[in-house]
Design an enzyme around this catalytic site. Sequence first.
Site, PDB file in Angstrom:
ATOM      1  N   GLY A  41       7.919  -4.446  -2.986  1.00 30.17           N
ATOM      2  CA  GLY A  41       6.722  -3.734  -2.545  1.00 30.17           C
ATOM      3  C   GLY A  41       6.046  -4.490  -1.423  1.00 30.17           C
ATOM      4  O   GLY A  41       6.163  -5.715  -1.335  1.00 30.17           O
ATOM      5  N   GLN A  82      -0.658  -7.023   4.058  1.00 32.49           N
ATOM      6  CA  GLN A  82       0.173  -8.229   4.103  1.00 32.49           C
ATOM      7  C   GLN A  82       0.803  -8.469   5.467  1.00 32.49           C
ATOM      8  O   GLN A  82       1.259  -9.574   5.759  1.00 32.49           O
ATOM      9  CB  GLN A  82       1.286  -8.144   3.046  1.00 32.49           C
ATOM     10  CG  GLN A  82       0.770  -8.170   1.626  1.00 32.49           C
ATOM     11  CD  GLN A  82       1.919  -8.003   0.650  1.00 32.49           C
ATOM     12  OE1 GLN A  82       2.276  -6.898   0.290  1.00 32.49           O
ATOM     13  NE2 GLN A  82       2.520  -9.108   0.241  1.00 32.49           N
ATOM     14  N   CYS A 129       4.812 -12.396  -5.233  1.00 34.88           N
ATOM     15  CA  CYS A 129       4.262 -11.687  -4.074  1.00 34.88           C
ATOM     16  C   CYS A 129       4.822 -12.317  -2.812  1.00 34.88           C
ATOM     17  O   CYS A 129       4.885 -13.542  -2.707  1.00 34.88           O
ATOM     18  CB  CYS A 129       2.737 -11.816  -4.093  1.00 34.88           C
ATOM     19  SG  CYS A 129       1.938 -11.009  -2.703  1.00 34.88           S
ATOM     20  N   LEU A 130       5.206 -11.489  -1.846  1.00 32.67           N
ATOM     21  CA  LEU A 130       5.747 -12.015  -0.591  1.00 32.67           C
ATOM     22  C   LEU A 130       4.706 -12.841   0.159  1.00 32.67           C
ATOM     23  O   LEU A 130       5.061 -13.681   0.982  1.00 32.67           O
ATOM     24  CB  LEU A 130       6.245 -10.866   0.296  1.00 32.67           C
ATOM     25  CG  LEU A 130       7.457 -10.096  -0.257  1.00 32.67           C
ATOM     26  CD1 LEU A 130       7.788  -8.910   0.638  1.00 32.67           C
ATOM     27  CD2 LEU A 130       8.664 -11.009  -0.409  1.00 32.67           C
ATOM     28  N   HIS A 168      -0.325  -3.714  -8.209  1.00 28.22           N
ATOM     29  CA  HIS A 168      -0.319  -4.938  -7.404  1.00 28.22           C
ATOM     30  C   HIS A 168      -0.544  -4.596  -5.914  1.00 28.22           C
ATOM     31  O   HIS A 168      -1.375  -5.216  -5.247  1.00 28.22           O
ATOM     32  CB  HIS A 168       1.030  -5.642  -7.624  1.00 28.22           C
ATOM     33  CG  HIS A 168       1.264  -6.863  -6.788  1.00 28.22           C
ATOM     34  ND1 HIS A 168       1.485  -8.107  -7.336  1.00 28.22           N
ATOM     35  CD2 HIS A 168       1.344  -7.039  -5.439  1.00 28.22           C
ATOM     36  CE1 HIS A 168       1.671  -8.988  -6.357  1.00 28.22           C
ATOM     37  NE2 HIS A 168       1.595  -8.367  -5.199  1.00 28.22           N
ATOM     38  N   GLU A 169       0.181  -3.589  -5.414  1.00 29.12           N
ATOM     39  CA  GLU A 169       0.079  -3.249  -3.987  1.00 29.12           C
ATOM     40  C   GLU A 169      -1.277  -2.616  -3.664  1.00 29.12           C
ATOM     41  O   GLU A 169      -1.841  -2.881  -2.598  1.00 29.12           O
ATOM     42  CB  GLU A 169       1.218  -2.313  -3.560  1.00 29.12           C
ATOM     43  CG  GLU A 169       2.632  -2.845  -3.767  1.00 29.12           C
ATOM     44  CD  GLU A 169       2.873  -4.231  -3.205  1.00 29.12           C
ATOM     45  OE1 GLU A 169       2.211  -4.619  -2.240  1.00 29.12           O
ATOM     46  OE2 GLU A 169       3.723  -4.945  -3.761  1.00 29.12           O
ATOM     47  N   HIS A 223      -3.798  -5.161  -3.026  1.00 28.51           N
ATOM     48  CA  HIS A 223      -3.735  -5.721  -1.666  1.00 28.51           C
ATOM     49  C   HIS A 223      -4.633  -4.928  -0.710  1.00 28.51           C
ATOM     50  O   HIS A 223      -5.308  -5.504   0.143  1.00 28.51           O
ATOM     51  CB  HIS A 223      -2.307  -5.686  -1.122  1.00 28.51           C
ATOM     52  CG  HIS A 223      -1.451  -6.851  -1.540  1.00 28.51           C
ATOM     53  ND1 HIS A 223      -1.791  -8.160  -1.280  1.00 28.51           N
ATOM     54  CD2 HIS A 223      -0.255  -6.900  -2.175  1.00 28.51           C
ATOM     55  CE1 HIS A 223      -0.832  -8.956  -1.740  1.00 28.51           C
ATOM     56  NE2 HIS A 223       0.110  -8.218  -2.292  1.00 28.51           N
TER      57      HIS A 223
HETATM   58 NI    NI Z   1       1.896  -8.843  -3.186  1.00 30.54          NI
END
Ligand code: NI
Length: 166
Positions: free
Chosen positions: A46, A51, A92-93, A134-135, A138
């Site tokens: 995701g 991000q 998370c990236l 989660h997304e 963000h």
């Molecule tokens: Ni993330």
Amino acid sequence: MALLPILHYPDARLHKKAKPVAVVDDRIRRIVRDMAETMYAAPGIGLAATQVDIHERIVVIDVSENNDDLLVLINPVITWKSEETQVYEEGCLSVPGIYDEVKRAARIKVEATNEQGERYEFDAEGILAVCVQHELDHLEGKVFVEYLSPLKQSRIKTKLRKLEKV
Ligand code: NI
């Protein structure tokens, strides 16, 4: 198509709140394509526009095994959350190398717009429910480590700041 640089926690830009997308046009579709490419290359399941330093309400998700089920969520809204919760080890990236348990709603209903500009709805549970929540965090400027204890958060900040300097 282009790979987009991913911001890393504790970058302050990760805490900006994203604005709604007014119209799904070629510019938005290009962002969606670039975000999908960036997510698959990372690799991740995701990615939120926040991000990649784009502060518009766009998310891409693919929790399939073969990376062949891309979900595009423009202006997504969670319309229902179950009282039942689940605990999942998240990563998370934007927080490379850090994994920890977060408790979230086990099942949700989601409404979003796709890249054709059509509104659609779906139910999610399991990892998809985790990923959507989660997304969407963000887009509100929230990173999953903010659910952890203050001590853990400060350790993670120290660790990631060291990594960035190498
Ligand atoms: Ni993330």
